[in-house]
Design an enzyme around this catalytic site. Structure first.
Site, PDB file in Angstrom:
ATOM      1  CG  HIS A 113      50.980  58.940 -20.333  1.00 21.21           C
ATOM      2  ND1 HIS A 113      50.805  57.735 -20.975  1.00 21.21           N
ATOM      3  CD2 HIS A 113      50.338  59.855 -21.108  1.00 21.21           C
ATOM      4  CE1 HIS A 113      50.117  57.915 -22.082  1.00 21.21           C
ATOM      5  NE2 HIS A 113      49.806  59.189 -22.184  1.00 21.21           N
ATOM      6  CG  ASP A 143      51.559  54.655 -19.871  1.00 18.57           C
ATOM      7  OD1 ASP A 143      51.278  55.399 -18.911  1.00 18.57           O
ATOM      8  OD2 ASP A 143      51.457  55.018 -21.056  1.00 18.57           O
ATOM      9  N   GLY A 217      45.449  62.842 -26.286  1.00 18.64           N
ATOM     10  CA  GLY A 217      44.103  62.840 -25.697  1.00 18.64           C
ATOM     11  C   GLY A 217      43.424  61.493 -25.841  1.00 18.64           C
ATOM     12  CG  ASN A 218      42.661  59.013 -29.416  1.00 18.74           C
ATOM     13  OD1 ASN A 218      42.903  59.755 -30.342  1.00 18.74           O
ATOM     14  ND2 ASN A 218      41.488  58.408 -29.259  1.00 18.74           N
ATOM     15  CB  SER A 219      46.924  58.613 -23.761  1.00 15.67           C
ATOM     16  OG  SER A 219      47.918  58.896 -24.711  1.00 15.67           O
ATOM     17  CG  LEU A 271      63.211  36.143 -16.832  1.00 15.04           C
ATOM     18  CD1 LEU A 271      63.745  36.241 -18.247  1.00 15.04           C
ATOM     19  CD2 LEU A 271      61.987  35.246 -16.782  1.00 15.04           C
ATOM     20  N   GLY A 272      65.730  35.664 -12.809  1.00 13.95           N
ATOM     21  CA  GLY A 272      66.868  35.139 -12.057  1.00 13.95           C
ATOM     22  C   GLY A 272      68.192  35.295 -12.776  1.00 13.95           C
TER      23      GLY A 272
END
Length: 453
Positions: A113, A143, A217-219, A271-272
């Site tokens: 993002h 992400d 801003g830390n992302s 997983l089916g």
């Protein structure tokens, strides 16, 4: 006596000079000792990782229509300028952080993002250098994004830790670019692991929770342990709360990075299982206070779920610690799981509840073809377009009126142009009971809803 005064003064000055000369090394040594005592494990860890942390700016061009006021909103002016006036282009910038994980190749790990929609991406290092960055690959479900820096030579890189070895309560450090304040350091502890965070499209599962301050801003910045190792990638905060932040475990991030670097995309995990939402009657049968979870309706033969002993009629209540409200959240939990990553399912069979460990398999072209045939009743071929090659009588596709030769333009929200697109479309829509399909027949396009039992 008058002649002795100068001598006394000279002798006093000599003693003072000797004292200062002897005291200077002592003061200097004491200062050095104090500084050494202040070099805590946090200081050492920051010094090791900070040079590899980058501040990321992603710029994109958007069109905006100016507010012309009520006078220009009259019909006479709209015919010349359109509603809202003449659009103008503006540049929007988003700020985030990242960490260099391969200095030689110039690879940076960040959040998807942070760079979403960015046409021009730049990264600034701690030493002040600003480098151009190109997108290697990104996956919005996880992400996670990988960038490649150019022109920086052999860059500093951070050491990777083991997020499977995290201890609750251990000190962690977040380094990033909150509100544009470059290389800001905050500290806290690991509050919990295996957390889930619900969002509009589903849920992020298996996250690290921390009370280290994480702000806009830390992302994309690193979450670091006291050994100076990156154990997570800062991702989000809990809206309306203080001291509740989340990070992607570095072990999961590295698995995603490996696939993005190799092929530019992440192989879907499955997983089916097919299933449906739980209604009020089913909730009463299972002794639930309210409808929740996903009721299993089909289990693909030979799939991971089949091998783990899951059966039709079982109720999946949680995936990897993330409780499920409906099948949409099950789909979201699988979308943030990687192939081979062990997941713990909470399963209720009648009145018995149990934990079942199962590792997702890759959902590839073969799985997509098999599921499209069994669930929808179609087989397709690939060339310049995705074309229907056969339709099973009595199937959802047959009831819709699909016929061999029809071109599939779009399934759900996924536009089709290749086999990879078709595989993703089947994966994304595999649990839907109603699917909007766009087909082309005889040069004309049609939209139709396909109902799946």
């Amino acid at each position: 006596m008058g002649r002795l005064v100068p001598c006394t003064k000279s002798f006093s000055l000599l003693l003072l000079a000797c004292f200062l000369a002897l005291a200077a090394p002592s003061v200097s040594a004491r200062a050095a000792s104090n500084k050494a005592a202040r070099i805590t494990p946090v200081v050492t860890a920051v010094a090791a990782v900070a040079p590899a942390v980058v501040n990321i700016t992603a710029a994109k061009t958007v069109q905006r229509r100016p507010n012309m006021g009520p006078f220009f909103d009259e019909e006479f002016f709209r015919q010349f300028m359109g509603p809202g006036g003449v659009p103008r282009q503006e540049t929007q910038e988003s700020l985030g952080s990242g960490v260099i994980i391969d200095g030689k190749a110039g690879l940076v790990l960040t959040n998807a993002h942070v760079i979403a929609g960015g046409a021009v991406i730049k990264a600034r290092l701690q030493d002040g250098r600003e480098l151009d960055a190109a997108l290697v690959g990104a996956d919005a479900d996880f992400d996670v994004a990988v960038l490649r820096l150019s022109g920086g030579g052999n860059l500093p890189q951070a050491a990777m830790g083991d997020s499977g070895d995290i201890m609750i309560g251990e000190t962690v450090i977040a380094i990033g670019n909150p509100f544009g304040y470059a290389h800001t350091v905050t500290t806290g502890v690991v509050s919990a692991v295996g957390r889930s965070l619900k969002h509009e499209g589903g849920a992020y599962a298996d996250l690290i929770q921390t009370d280290a301050a994480i702000n806009p801003g830390n992302s994309g910045g690193p979450l670091v342990n006291l050994a100076g190792e990156v154990i997570g990638i800062d991702m989000a905060i809990q809206a309306g709360a203080e001291g509740i932040g989340f990070a992607i475990p570095i072990n999961k991030a590295r698995r995603v990075v490996a696939q993005l670097v190799e092929g530019g995309r992440v192989t879907p995990a499955w997983l089916g299982l097919s299933g449906q939402d739980v209604d009020v009657r089913a909730a009463r049968y299972f002794g639930l206070r309210r409808p929740k979870g996903m009721l299993v309706t089909e289990v693909a033969q030979g799939s991971p779920a089949d091998k783990a002993g899951i059966k039709p009629g079982d109720l999946i209540l949680a995936v990897g610690g993330a409780e499920l409200d409906d099948k949409g959240q099950y789909r979201g939990a699988l979308a943030t799981s990687t192939v081979g990553e062990a997941l713990t399912l909470t399963v209720r069979r009648g009145e018995q509840e149990q934990k079942i460990s199962v590792a997702p398999a890759a959902f590839g072209e073969r799985e997509a073809a098999g599921l499209a045939a069994s669930r929808w009743g179609i087989s397709v071929s690939f060339g310049r377009a995705v074309s229907v090659s056969s339709v099973r009588p009595g199937s959802p596709a047959a009831r819709l009126g699909l016929a061999p030769g029809d071109v599939l333009v779009q399934i759900g929200g996924e536009k089709l142009g290749s086999q990879a697109d078709f595989t993703r479309a089947v994966y994304v829509n595999r649990l839907n009971r109603t699917i909007l399909v766009m087909i082309e027949r005889g040069g004309r396009g049609y939209y139709a809803k396909m109902g799946v039992e």
